[in-house]
Design an enzyme around this catalytic site. Structure first.
Site, short mmCIF file in Angstrom:
data_model
loop_
_atom_site.label_atom_id
_atom_site.label_comp_id
_atom_site.label_asym_id
_atom_site.label_seq_id
_atom_site.Cartn_x
_atom_site.Cartn_y
_atom_site.Cartn_z
N ASP A 30 33.56 37.46 37.66
CA ASP A 30 34.06 36.17 37.18
C ASP A 30 32.91 35.40 36.53
OD1 ASP A 30 36.72 34.22 38.03
OD2 ASP A 30 34.94 33.27 37.20
N ILE A 31 33.20 34.81 35.37
CA ILE A 31 32.16 34.12 34.60
C ILE A 31 31.70 32.82 35.27
CG2 ILE A 31 33.59 32.66 33.10
CD1 ILE A 31 32.03 33.82 30.71
N ASN A 86 46.23 33.10 41.91
CA ASN A 86 46.75 31.79 41.56
C ASN A 86 48.01 31.96 40.70
OD1 ASN A 86 44.71 30.25 42.83
ND2 ASN A 86 43.32 30.67 41.12
N GLY A 92 46.46 25.98 39.92
CA GLY A 92 45.31 25.90 39.01
C GLY A 92 45.10 27.15 38.18
N GLN A 93 46.18 27.93 37.98
CA GLN A 93 46.03 29.13 37.14
C GLN A 93 45.64 28.71 35.72
OE1 GLN A 93 49.52 31.64 37.02
NE2 GLN A 93 48.48 33.27 35.87
N HIS A 99 45.98 38.40 37.64
CA HIS A 99 44.69 38.91 38.10
C HIS A 99 44.48 38.51 39.55
CE1 HIS A 99 44.14 34.88 36.41
NE2 HIS A 99 43.19 34.70 37.33
N HIS A 101 41.59 37.46 42.27
CA HIS A 101 40.21 37.08 42.57
C HIS A 101 39.76 37.83 43.82
CE1 HIS A 101 40.03 33.45 39.91
NE2 HIS A 101 41.34 33.53 40.07
P1 AMP Z 1 42.73 31.49 37.36
O1 AMP Z 1 42.31 30.06 37.45
O2 AMP Z 1 43.26 32.06 38.65
O3 AMP Z 1 43.66 31.74 36.19
O4 AMP Z 1 41.40 32.30 37.11
C1 AMP Z 1 40.86 32.58 35.86
C2 AMP Z 1 39.43 32.98 36.11
O5 AMP Z 1 38.96 33.66 34.96
C3 AMP Z 1 38.48 31.82 36.37
O6 AMP Z 1 37.87 31.99 37.65
C4 AMP Z 1 37.46 31.93 35.24
O7 AMP Z 1 36.14 31.62 35.65
C5 AMP Z 1 37.59 33.39 34.83
N1 AMP Z 1 37.24 33.68 33.45
C6 AMP Z 1 37.65 33.03 32.32
N2 AMP Z 1 37.12 33.60 31.23
C7 AMP Z 1 36.39 34.66 31.66
C8 AMP Z 1 35.59 35.65 31.02
N3 AMP Z 1 35.46 35.68 29.68
N4 AMP Z 1 34.95 36.58 31.78
C9 AMP Z 1 35.08 36.54 33.13
N5 AMP Z 1 35.82 35.64 33.80
C10 AMP Z 1 36.46 34.71 33.09
#
Ligand code: AMP
Ligand code: ZN
Length: 114
Positions: A30-31, A86, A92-93, A99, A101
């Site tokens: 995760d970024i 989420n 908070g999606q 996906h 986490h």
């Molecule tokens: P959600 O809030 O459950 O939809 O999670 C989306 C997740 O994707 C968040 O934790 C972000 O930090 C992560 N995210 C968004 N863009 C990227 C990316 N380019 N590479 C890795 N993780 C990402």
């Protein structure tokens, strides 16, 4: 679907730190990590929500979870880990491609759900 960040990562159009990949899913860092180790396990097939899953998607996700349990030690998750999916705005999606986490590498706080 073409604007989906995770589909772009899957196609190699956006860079990522990829830890595992097979025909059904890939695992990236995760970024914006919320734990010492924070991975995302992402099914390759694009669908937004659990409610959009087909029976085949559900079987694939179950297989992904089984694979994750096998990979966990090599991902540094020997001590345990937490999975979060989420769903929608209240959770908070932010990325609408299903996906999971995967968080660990430390003792995790227990969230106050009140
Ligand atoms: P959600 O809030 O459950 O939809 O999670 C989306 C997740 O994707 C968040 O934790 C972000 O930090 C992560 N995210 C968004 N863009 C990227 C990316 N380019 N590479 C890795 N993780 C990402
Ligand atoms: Zn997608």
């Amino acid at each position: 679907m073409n604007d989906c960040i995770f589909c772009k990562i899957n196609k190699g159009e956006i860079p990522s730190r990829k830890f595992y990949e097979d025909d059904k899913m890939f695992i990236i860092a995760d970024i914006e990590p919320k734990a010492k180790l924070h991975y995302l396990m992402i099914p390759k097939k694009h669908y937004k929500l659990l409610s959009e899953m087909t029976e085949e998607d559900a079987a694939d996700l179950a297989a992904c979870l089984k694979k994750l349990s096998e990979l966990a030690p090599s991902l540094g998750l020997k001590g345990g880990y937490r999975l979060v999916i989420n769903q929608g705005d209240d959770a908070g999606q932010t990325v609408f491609h299903l996906h999971v986490h995967v968080m660990g590498g430390q003792v995790l706080d227990f969230p106050d759900l009140k």
